[in-house]
Structure formats: C-alpha cells, structure tokens
Design a protein around this motif. Sequence first.
Motif, PDB file in Angstrom:
ATOM      1  N   PHE A   1       0.849  -1.310  -0.011  1.00 50.92           N
ATOM      2  CA  PHE A   1      -0.063  -0.050  -0.057  1.00 50.92           C
ATOM      3  C   PHE A   1       0.794   1.187  -0.005  1.00 50.92           C
ATOM      4  O   PHE A   1       0.778   2.168  -0.648  1.00 50.92           O
ATOM      5  CB  PHE A   1      -1.047  -0.103   1.282  1.00 50.92           C
ATOM      6  CG  PHE A   1      -1.790   1.446   1.609  1.00 50.92           C
ATOM      7  CD1 PHE A   1      -2.653   1.409   0.520  1.00 50.92           C
ATOM      8  CD2 PHE A   1      -1.462   2.096   2.394  1.00 50.92           C
ATOM      9  CE1 PHE A   1      -3.213   2.663   0.609  1.00 50.92           C
ATOM     10  CE2 PHE A   1      -2.217   3.204   2.500  1.00 50.92           C
ATOM     11  CZ  PHE A   1      -3.319   3.451   1.777  1.00 50.92           C
ATOM     12  N   ASP A   2       2.077   1.188   0.775  1.00 51.41           N
ATOM     13  CA  ASP A   2       2.977   2.180   0.984  1.00 51.41           C
ATOM     14  C   ASP A   2       3.549   2.652  -0.279  1.00 51.41           C
ATOM     15  O   ASP A   2       3.698   3.623  -0.787  1.00 51.41           O
ATOM     16  CB  ASP A   2       3.990   1.922   2.165  1.00 51.41           C
ATOM     17  CG  ASP A   2       5.053   2.973   2.146  1.00 51.41           C
ATOM     18  OD1 ASP A   2       4.537   3.987   2.939  1.00 51.41           O
ATOM     19  OD2 ASP A   2       6.051   2.696   1.521  1.00 51.41           O
TER      20      ASP A   2
ATOM     21  N   GLY B   1      -1.198  16.558   9.488  1.00 48.59           N
ATOM     22  CA  GLY B   1      -0.914  15.409   9.058  1.00 48.59           C
ATOM     23  C   GLY B   1       0.602  14.930   9.264  1.00 48.59           C
ATOM     24  O   GLY B   1       0.912  13.723   9.685  1.00 48.59           O
ATOM     25  N   PHE B   2       1.414  15.969   8.897  1.00 51.73           N
ATOM     26  CA  PHE B   2       2.985  15.704   9.390  1.00 51.73           C
ATOM     27  C   PHE B   2       3.173  15.373  10.737  1.00 51.73           C
ATOM     28  O   PHE B   2       4.019  14.471  11.270  1.00 51.73           O
ATOM     29  CB  PHE B   2       3.697  16.991   8.731  1.00 51.73           C
ATOM     30  CG  PHE B   2       5.031  16.884   8.642  1.00 51.73           C
ATOM     31  CD1 PHE B   2       5.865  15.789   8.471  1.00 51.73           C
ATOM     32  CD2 PHE B   2       5.989  17.927   8.987  1.00 51.73           C
ATOM     33  CE1 PHE B   2       7.120  15.703   8.680  1.00 51.73           C
ATOM     34  CE2 PHE B   2       7.177  18.121   8.995  1.00 51.73           C
ATOM     35  CZ  PHE B   2       7.961  16.833   8.826  1.00 51.73           C
TER      36      PHE B   2
ATOM     37  N   PHE C   1       3.168   9.546  15.789  1.00 49.43           N
ATOM     38  CA  PHE C   1       2.645   8.219  15.561  1.00 49.43           C
ATOM     39  C   PHE C   1       4.231   7.259  15.848  1.00 49.43           C
ATOM     40  O   PHE C   1       4.191   6.398  16.560  1.00 49.43           O
ATOM     41  CB  PHE C   1       1.967   7.832  14.266  1.00 49.43           C
ATOM     42  CG  PHE C   1       1.725   6.482  14.067  1.00 49.43           C
ATOM     43  CD1 PHE C   1       0.990   5.629  15.038  1.00 49.43           C
ATOM     44  CD2 PHE C   1       2.035   5.801  13.024  1.00 49.43           C
ATOM     45  CE1 PHE C   1       0.811   4.245  14.589  1.00 49.43           C
ATOM     46  CE2 PHE C   1       1.816   4.549  12.453  1.00 49.43           C
ATOM     47  CZ  PHE C   1       1.194   3.887  13.263  1.00 49.43           C
ATOM     48  N   ALA C   2       5.055   7.658  14.967  1.00 48.45           N
ATOM     49  CA  ALA C   2       6.254   6.926  14.707  1.00 48.45           C
ATOM     50  C   ALA C   2       7.005   6.395  16.098  1.00 48.45           C
ATOM     51  O   ALA C   2       7.302   5.421  16.146  1.00 48.45           O
ATOM     52  CB  ALA C   2       7.191   7.510  13.900  1.00 48.45           C
ATOM     53  N   PRO C   3       7.088   7.248  16.993  1.00 50.10           N
ATOM     54  CA  PRO C   3       7.984   7.020  18.121  1.00 50.10           C
ATOM     55  C   PRO C   3       7.092   5.998  19.170  1.00 50.10           C
ATOM     56  O   PRO C   3       7.568   5.106  19.876  1.00 50.10           O
ATOM     57  CB  PRO C   3       8.155   8.331  18.982  1.00 50.10           C
ATOM     58  CG  PRO C   3       7.752   9.275  17.990  1.00 50.10           C
ATOM     59  CD  PRO C   3       6.928   8.798  17.106  1.00 50.10           C
TER      60      PRO C   3
ATOM     61  N   ILE D   1       7.939   6.186   9.184  1.00 48.28           N
ATOM     62  CA  ILE D   1       9.243   7.038   9.031  1.00 48.28           C
ATOM     63  C   ILE D   1       8.806   7.426   7.561  1.00 48.28           C
ATOM     64  O   ILE D   1       9.156   8.405   6.885  1.00 48.28           O
ATOM     65  CB  ILE D   1      10.489   6.483   9.210  1.00 48.28           C
ATOM     66  CG1 ILE D   1      10.758   6.416  10.662  1.00 48.28           C
ATOM     67  CG2 ILE D   1      11.563   7.403   8.746  1.00 48.28           C
ATOM     68  CD1 ILE D   1      10.796   7.622  11.337  1.00 48.28           C
ATOM     69  N   GLU D   2       8.590   6.182   6.599  1.00 49.98           N
ATOM     70  CA  GLU D   2       8.336   6.644   5.143  1.00 49.98           C
ATOM     71  C   GLU D   2       6.844   7.567   5.021  1.00 49.98           C
ATOM     72  O   GLU D   2       7.142   8.470   3.973  1.00 49.98           O
ATOM     73  CB  GLU D   2       8.195   5.206   4.399  1.00 49.98           C
ATOM     74  CG  GLU D   2       7.735   5.409   3.124  1.00 49.98           C
ATOM     75  CD  GLU D   2       8.885   5.672   1.959  1.00 49.98           C
ATOM     76  OE1 GLU D   2      10.080   5.891   2.433  1.00 49.98           O
ATOM     77  OE2 GLU D   2       8.811   5.863   0.811  1.00 49.98           O
ATOM     78  N   LEU D   3       6.101   7.395   5.748  1.00 50.28           N
ATOM     79  CA  LEU D   3       4.816   8.294   5.586  1.00 50.28           C
ATOM     80  C   LEU D   3       5.167   9.688   6.158  1.00 50.28           C
ATOM     81  O   LEU D   3       4.681  10.804   5.450  1.00 50.28           O
ATOM     82  CB  LEU D   3       3.905   7.808   6.789  1.00 50.28           C
ATOM     83  CG  LEU D   3       3.006   6.767   6.122  1.00 50.28           C
ATOM     84  CD1 LEU D   3       1.906   6.508   7.171  1.00 50.28           C
ATOM     85  CD2 LEU D   3       2.373   7.244   5.032  1.00 50.28           C
ATOM     86  N   THR D   4       5.957   9.967   7.057  1.00 50.38           N
ATOM     87  CA  THR D   4       6.450  11.188   7.453  1.00 50.38           C
ATOM     88  C   THR D   4       7.211  12.033   6.184  1.00 50.38           C
ATOM     89  O   THR D   4       6.836  13.086   5.984  1.00 50.38           O
ATOM     90  CB  THR D   4       7.610  11.383   8.439  1.00 50.38           C
ATOM     91  OG1 THR D   4       8.778  10.726   8.265  1.00 50.38           O
ATOM     92  CG2 THR D   4       7.085  10.891   9.715  1.00 50.38           C
TER      93      THR D   4
END
Lengths: 226, 486
Positions: free
Chosen positions: A193-194, B108-109, B115-117, B129-132
């Motif tokens: 998905f990513d 969102g950022f 969320f990540a930690p 991390i990829e989402l950030t």
Amino acid sequence: MLAAHLSPLAAAVFSLLVIGSLLLAFVMLGSRWLKDYMLAFGVQSWLIGILSALIGYYGGYHELYAVGALTVLFRGLVLPWLILRILRQLPAQRELHEIVSPSSSLIVGAALVIFAFLVAEHIASALGLNSNVVVLALTVMFSMKLIGFQMLTLRHEAISHILGLLVLENGIFLGSQILVPGMPLMIELVLLFDLLVAVACFGVLVRYLLANIGSTSSRELNRLTG
Amino acid sequence: MESRIAILLLAPLLPIVIGLAVRRPRASEYLNLLASLVVLVVALPLPFAIDVPREMLHGYLLLDPLGAWVVLCVAVVYLLSSIYAIGYMRHDEAGDRRLPAFYALHAGFALTMLFAPLVNSIGVYWIAIELTTLVSTFLVGFERSAESMEAAWKYIIVVSAGISLALLGTTLLYWGGSFVLGETYNLTWESLVQVAPKMPPVLLKLGFLLTLIGYGTKVGLAPMHTWLPDAHSEGPAPVSAMLSGALLNTAMLGIVRFLAATDAAGQGALPHTALVVLGVLSLLVGALFIVRQKQIKRLMAYSSIEHMGVLALGFGFGGPLGIAGALYHMLNHSLCKPLLFFGAGNAMHRYGSKRIRDIRGVLAAFPVSGWLWLCGAVAITGAPPFGLFLSEFAILRAGWAGPNLWAVIVMLVLLIVIFVAFLNHFRAMYLESPPLPSVPAEASGNAWRTWPMALALAPLLVLGVWWPSAWTVLYQHIAAALGAMP
C-alpha cells in the motif's frame, strides 16, 4: 528455514525465477527507452508474485497466495499503469544525456553482481548455510539493491529515478520472501500500500516539476548548492 | 493512559477532517492551533507518567519513556510552529485559498511524527518514517517555486532511497531472529533486544549498519545529509522548524533503539564507533558549510546537521551521562531551532531576500524579535546560560570518560569553529550598516510571529540554569532501559 530444505524441482524453479528477476534488472540497465524500463519492471513484479505463490505452496504459508496476487495486481498492473500515465505527459520518452552508456552500465552492473555474490557467500558461510537457493536469494537481493542505486545515480529522468527506487524495493521483496517467508502478513500488505501511495506522490511531483521547471530531467535541478 | 494516547493521535485529525470539509482559512488556522495545544498538554506529563513500558492496542503501540520523550519534543515544535504559521502564512494573500490544504498537511505531518515513536513493530516503524517523508514532501514544495520543487524532489528521492536500506537491514534482522524464534514471529523493539544475543553476529552487525545508514539519511547525518539543506531552506519557515526540530529526532529514535539491541548482544563496539564517526563527520560538514554560508536558512539547516552530529556523538559515547546529555540536547534543540527559523522567516519576509548580505540592521527593523533571534543564535552555538551549553557539556564529559578521546577533541575544536562562524554572520546582520539607505518599514509588529520566539526562548533560558532533578531520574530510567547503566 524453508529455503534450506527444498525438493530439487522446487529449488530449480525458485532459482529460475530469481535469476529471471535479475536478468530483467539488466534489461532495465541496458535500455534507453523509459517504456522498456517500465515493462521490464512489470514483468519482474509478475515473477516475484509467482515466486510468492510458489513459496506459499511449498512452505504451507497460505497467506502468501494473497501476497502474490496483490503483488501481481499492484506492482505488476497498477504501478505500470500509473507510470505509463505519467509517461504519456512527459516530453522525454528516453534518457537523452547519459553519463554512462547502456553497454558500459551493463559492465558496471555485472561487477556489482560479483560484489554482491562475494558478500552473500561470506554471510552464508558465516551462518553455516550451504543451500544454493539461500546464496542465490541473498546475491540477487543485494545485486538489485546495488543496481537500483546505479540507476538512481547514473540516470537523469524522473521516471528512471522512480523505477530505480522500485527496483530497490523489489530486491528486498524478493529476498525477504525466500529468506523470511513467515514475516507477518500485515507488514507486507502495508508495504504494498505504501508503495502505491509513494508512486502517487511521485506522480503529483512530476507534474509540478514539469509545470515549474519545464523538464523532468535532474540535470535541470541545479539551483540549490552550497 | 489509553485515552491520553487516543487524544494525542486523534487531535491532529481535527484540522485535517474539519478543516478540509469547511475550507475556511481562519477556521483551519485556529483548529490547527487548538490541536497542537491539546497535543502539548497531553504530551507534557507523558514521559514522567510511565513506570514500565506498556503495550497498547493489541501490541501495535508501545509507550515507553524514550518514545514519550521524543513525542514531547515533537509536541513542543508542533505548537510553536502552529502559532508562527498563523502569522507567516497569512501575508500571502493570494494563497489564502490554499491555507486549509496547508494546515491539513501540517497537522498530518505532526500526526505521522507523533505516531512513529509510539510504534511497537519495527516494520511498522519503517512505514511510519516513510509516511513522514511522503507528507512533508508536499510541505517542502508548498510554495511551488522552481527552487522548492527541486528541493522536494531531491528530498523524496534521496530519503526514500536511503531508508530502503533500513528496510533491508530490518529484513536481515528479522531473518537473524528467525533462527531463534522460528519462522513467524512479531519483530518488536522488545523482542529484538531479547533475541539479539542469540542472533548470528554477522547478521546483527550488518543489519545495524544498514539501518544506521538508512535512518541516518533521514536524521541528516553526513555524508547522507545532501537533501537536508535544500529541504530545510526551501519550505515555508514553520515547515522548516518542524523538519529540523521534530522530524530528525523521530528517526534518531530508531537508531538509538537498534543500538540498544546491539549493546544487549555485547556487539556494541562497532556500532558505537560507527555512530561516533558519523557524528564527527556531520559536525565537520556543518562547520565547513557554516563558515562560508551565504543564505540565511541554509545556515540554520547546516546547524541542524551539526546538532544531529552532536546527538549522534552523545548516543555513540553512550553511558548514562552520554544518553542523558543527548536527550537533554534533543529537547533544547527542538526549542532553539524553531526560534532561529522563525527569525530567519521574519528577516526573509522583511528584506525580501534569502541572502545574508542583504539582511542588515536587524535591530532597527525588529526591535523585539531581533533581540530574541540574537539570543537564539547565541544559544544554538552552545554558549551559556542556555540549555544547549549544559547538554553539550554533558556529552563532552561522557566522551571524555570513554575510549573515543579523539572524537571529543575534534568535537570541541569544531564547536568553537561553529561558534565563531555562526556568530560572525549574526554580527554582520546586526552591526554592519545596510547597503541601501533604508528598507520600507513594516506596518506593525506581528504578534503571531514574535510570541512563539519568546515562548521558545524562555524555557531555553530556564533549562540553561536549572537541570530539573526529576529529569535526571527520567534519563537514568531511559538509560537503564537502553542497557547503558552499569
């Protein structure tokens, strides 16, 4: 682990699929046309999807059927279609300014594969594994990683960069299916998905690049230095 | 505790969902401000409220003091940035229609960084991390100038390629664990520490080095820092503050946790040395580019690389003191860097230029925020009486006690070089007379753009003269959890 105890037939089929994926990475290296990269990437994803299903069959991991099907659907069909759509909007259909010609980059790629083989051989002997499939999987995983980086550094077109990144991830996907087929299903699904989200983001960016800079070649990205 | 985490992760959804539904610029601004305020109120007591690490949501989330500390740093920067953004983004009148989108991305950022930690599974941490990166790319490119598009493109390509190495490292670590735990298991931070001693050392070391390079790209450690000056200098100032003050810490957290696993396995020597070497390299790159810098925001960006180097050195030296110093430094940097980026944003807005040589006579132009900016510049170079002095001093002491004496000496020399060079740029901006007779005066001092600077400076000053004893207890707690206590 599964890959260490395979029947000869299964080992042969796995090896064939893994080597086929590596060959397709070389097809990408040896071509100038962006559309050819994309097709090679699509076929590579199909091979990896088939590999997932086979590992699911031989190892008894039934969830890998779903992963295989989704790999074929997302990486083999949706991503190439998305990239094709981006490609149609671009002025450049091929790499125009090569740093290294396709034939030379094939030779560099071959050297990288030899390096990857040495590393894989070293790891396998340190672990006491003498299965050919394990060494092969490690070699191809590292080689596709290195070839992906080679595509990222030696090419200019935005599409080449995206495909380079996708080759990096395909390598990990391929290796992880053989080495750690039991990796939790959720992670693999989210990764798929990513990737889709990532390519959508790239698509938007490519359009902005085109609108603001007038080109999608990284040769034009030279304003920010120092 | 569950409800607090729920509030923490749901609050940033306000400006995203309602803001995008209503599409009123003013509503989005205040919703975002409200969300960031709620987040800080929840996050502030969080690190001190946890006795033992606890899993939540069927083991998908992990709440431990270290993660909560990083969440606190993110929350501080999110609030400062949300206040400043109201003043900074508004002046762009034609772009008012894009403000709801900006605040949705901004929140969102923040959400991805909060969320990540808290993520328990290592694979999901990679995805977080990829989402950030994916969300912040659009913030970096928000102004849509040719320069910001270039920065956004370099950012997403370099960082995505870099952290794909971290994914490879994670796969190898999972493989190493499967020799002990069987083919299928859930690789969490805790199970990694438990399984690491029984894992084949070759996979553990290779896995660590790959994750170090991968997440190190995201942290901005040299020589993988190449995206950082571009992205930090071309995004709007509130975004630069979030990137520098908050994002880099969330990736550093992953490195620290992998480091703890190698320590637990007794294989920590190589990883610690690798981290120290990257730290020294980052300081060197930071120093060289700070000396000859011509652009104000790139100056701040290279200073971020320098401070991430200091953090890497703190965790690399290790021990209770090194970890305490690094954690203290993390918060101090999260307070100070937004202050500097805000000042740079004010100056760029006022003088209409990014070049340091066009910015002259700052105190005449900004009587109040000019002083705040100057204090921030003194603080970031590690001069007393500000918090960064104490934390850098603690890290130096930690290194002095360890085997990496050369790194301490190099660090000291480079810190002095950076001190001189950084303040020399400020001397020019504050004391040299302007080339043009005068710049057009700003209509009125903008309170939204001055107050967050004061809000950041006050705690920096307090932390410089008073290291709270409750925090020492917390740091010892974290150091023990990381296996660094004797």
